[in-house]
Design a protein around this motif. Structure first.
Motif, mmCIF file in Angstrom:
data_model
loop_
_atom_site.group_PDB
_atom_site.id
_atom_site.type_symbol
_atom_site.label_atom_id
_atom_site.label_comp_id
_atom_site.label_asym_id
_atom_site.label_seq_id
_atom_site.Cartn_x
_atom_site.Cartn_y
_atom_site.Cartn_z
ATOM 1 N N ILE A 82 -18.281 -5.284 -35.709
ATOM 2 C CA ILE A 82 -18.128 -3.828 -35.699
ATOM 3 C C ILE A 82 -19.171 -3.179 -34.791
ATOM 4 O O ILE A 82 -18.914 -2.136 -34.175
ATOM 5 N N ASP A 83 -20.347 -3.784 -34.689
ATOM 6 C CA ASP A 83 -21.405 -3.205 -33.860
ATOM 7 C C ASP A 83 -20.946 -2.980 -32.425
ATOM 8 O O ASP A 83 -21.274 -1.974 -31.795
ATOM 9 N N LYS A 84 -20.160 -3.920 -31.889
ATOM 10 C CA LYS A 84 -19.707 -3.781 -30.509
ATOM 11 C C LYS A 84 -18.665 -2.680 -30.367
ATOM 12 O O LYS A 84 -18.603 -2.004 -29.334
ATOM 13 N N TYR A 85 -17.821 -2.505 -31.386
ATOM 14 C CA TYR A 85 -16.865 -1.396 -31.329
ATOM 15 C C TYR A 85 -17.593 -0.050 -31.300
ATOM 16 O O TYR A 85 -17.102 0.914 -30.710
ATOM 17 N N LEU A 86 -18.758 0.000 -31.928
ATOM 18 C CA LEU A 86 -19.532 1.241 -31.955
ATOM 19 C C LEU A 86 -20.344 1.445 -30.680
ATOM 20 O O LEU A 86 -20.441 2.564 -30.163
ATOM 21 N N SER A 87 -20.929 0.366 -30.166
ATOM 22 C CA SER A 87 -21.851 0.513 -29.036
ATOM 23 C C SER A 87 -21.152 0.545 -27.685
ATOM 24 O O SER A 87 -21.673 1.123 -26.726
ATOM 25 N N LYS A 88 -19.980 -0.072 -27.577
ATOM 26 C CA LYS A 88 -19.264 -0.120 -26.296
ATOM 27 C C LYS A 88 -17.768 0.100 -26.542
ATOM 28 O O LYS A 88 -16.955 -0.800 -26.386
ATOM 29 N N PRO A 89 -17.385 1.304 -26.952
ATOM 30 C CA PRO A 89 -15.967 1.554 -27.235
ATOM 31 C C PRO A 89 -15.116 1.424 -25.981
ATOM 32 O O PRO A 89 -15.470 1.946 -24.929
ATOM 33 N N GLN A 90 -14.006 0.695 -26.102
ATOM 34 C CA GLN A 90 -13.105 0.467 -24.974
ATOM 35 C C GLN A 90 -11.647 0.666 -25.371
ATOM 36 O O GLN A 90 -10.753 0.252 -24.627
ATOM 37 N N TYR A 91 -11.395 1.257 -26.536
ATOM 38 C CA TYR A 91 -10.034 1.459 -27.046
ATOM 39 C C TYR A 91 -9.321 0.145 -27.356
ATOM 40 O O TYR A 91 -8.100 0.132 -27.504
#
Length: 379
Positions: A82-91
């Protein structure tokens, strides 16, 4: 029974590659900074097909599909935590709205009143604004096993959120059956007139999300006679242009990469590839119709995409810039995936000739998209 482990944040989900019934299993994908848990639900059928949906963004986080020899691969781009969805959102796989695609300068008018939404794509609004539906935690409201397994999620978008009028209640349902059909259905209701255009932003690489050969060899068919040209900011000009004789003609199967770098076409130069809407129809229909076919010749993996929407946004991954690493810790580069989004035409509220994006109280918005998955293997 063979199993496949999917790492979901701090949890490991064991997904059967051979099951006796289609089933839905829930786990925890991770935790948001405010302490809220992010559920993950995996739908699995008896053919080794499985889809993992996370509640953050009501997103398709993974789709396992065997090739013609029975070897599974995850064909949907996404992150392992989940951390990556928050830090680097790419849809990646996200549900996008309240208005997917673009609104010119973030503006629209409804019943004589002007509205301003946040601009987050140059001077224009993209996918609902800087906090669209892909960046909120949805509530899992139900799961179901059986011949068709499903998970239903809900988000309530309050009146005035991101500048949109009306409290909008949205349900997203993912379902997988034994015919290897993955269906994503969006329904929405409102308490006052508003505009709605919701779709799914899955990135596909039919070779596997970390495959080094990318996705430009994918053979694509789009049964459309016209496409929607844009200006340099990806806003429609208002025209519908025939595809015949252009690089936008996919009425017969063509590799994505065959003409994606054609500098002789100004539309390709504007978008750095394909990032356009194809006009499959002129209005939303009650029945599903074919939107596109896609197949990877090497593995045999592919799908037919069916929907009730008039437009298909086809995007060739032009802005994957090598700054994101996916689930297998492989870097996602330009051309490593493609996107196909059934929807109404971009910027419809500002182009009356395109139809209407309006939703009134007492009516239900509905976007259904079914992926008829194929493996190239005769059962």
């Amino acid at each position: 029974m063979k199993t496949l482990a999917l790492m979901l944040g701090t949890a490991s989900l064991i997904v059967p590659t051979l099951a006796h019934a289609t089933e839905a299993k829930q786990a925890v994908f991770g935790t948001l900074p405010d302490g809220r848990a992010v559920p993950a639900v995996t739908l699995t059928n008896e053919h080794g097909v499985s889809a993992t949906v996370i509640a953050y963004g009501a997103a398709l986080q993974a789709l396992m599909l065997p090739d013609r020899n029975g070897k599974p691969a995850d064909i949907a781009l996404g992150y392992p935590t989940i951390d990556k969805y928050l830090s680097k959102p790419q849809y990646f796989g996200g549900t996008v709205g309240r208005y997917a695609n673009r609104l010119a300068r973030g503006k629209f008018t409804l019943d004589g009143k002007s509205y301003q939404t946040p601009v987050n794509d140059g001077v224009n609004a993209l996918h609902g604004g800087n906090v669209g539906f892909d960046k909120v935690l949805w509530q899992v409201t139900g799961t179901k096993d059986g011949p068709t397994a499903s998970v239903r999620l809900r988000h309530v978008s309050r009146d005035g959120e991101m500048g949109y009028p009306g409290t909008l209640t949205v349900d997203a349902t993912y379902s997988l059956n034994e015919r290897d059909e993955l269906t994503i259905e969006y329904r929405a209701t409102t308490d006052k007139p508003t505009i709605v255009n919701i779709t799914n932003h899955a990135y596909w690489n039919l070779s596997g999300e970390g495959a080094v050969n990318g996705a430009m060899g994918t053979m694509v068919t789009i049964p459309a006679e016209h496409y929607v040209p844009t200006d340099a900011g990806a806003i429609p000009t208002g025209a519908l242009t025939p595809v015949a004789g252009t690089v936008f003609d996919f009425r017969t199967p063509r590799a994505i990469g065959e003409r994606v770098r054609d500098a002789g076409d100004q539309q390709i130069v504007f978008a750095r590839g394909y990032d356009h809407n194809w006009a499959i129809g002129r209005s939303v229909t009650s029945n599903l119709h074919l939107m596109a076919r896609a197949q990877d010749p090497a593995s045999g993996r592919g799908f037919e995409l069916w929907s009730n929407q008039p437009g298909l946004q086809f995007y060739s991954g032009n802005f994957l810039d090598g700054t994101s690493a996916g689930k297998t810790n492989k870097i996602y580069r330009e051309g490593d995936a493609f996107v196909m989004e059934p929807q109404i035409y971009p910027d419809t509220p500002n182009h009356p000739s395109f139809g209407s994006a309006r939703l009134d109280p007492g009516l239900t918005y509905r976007n259904v998209m079914t992926y008829r998955l194929t493996t190239g293997k005769v059962r």
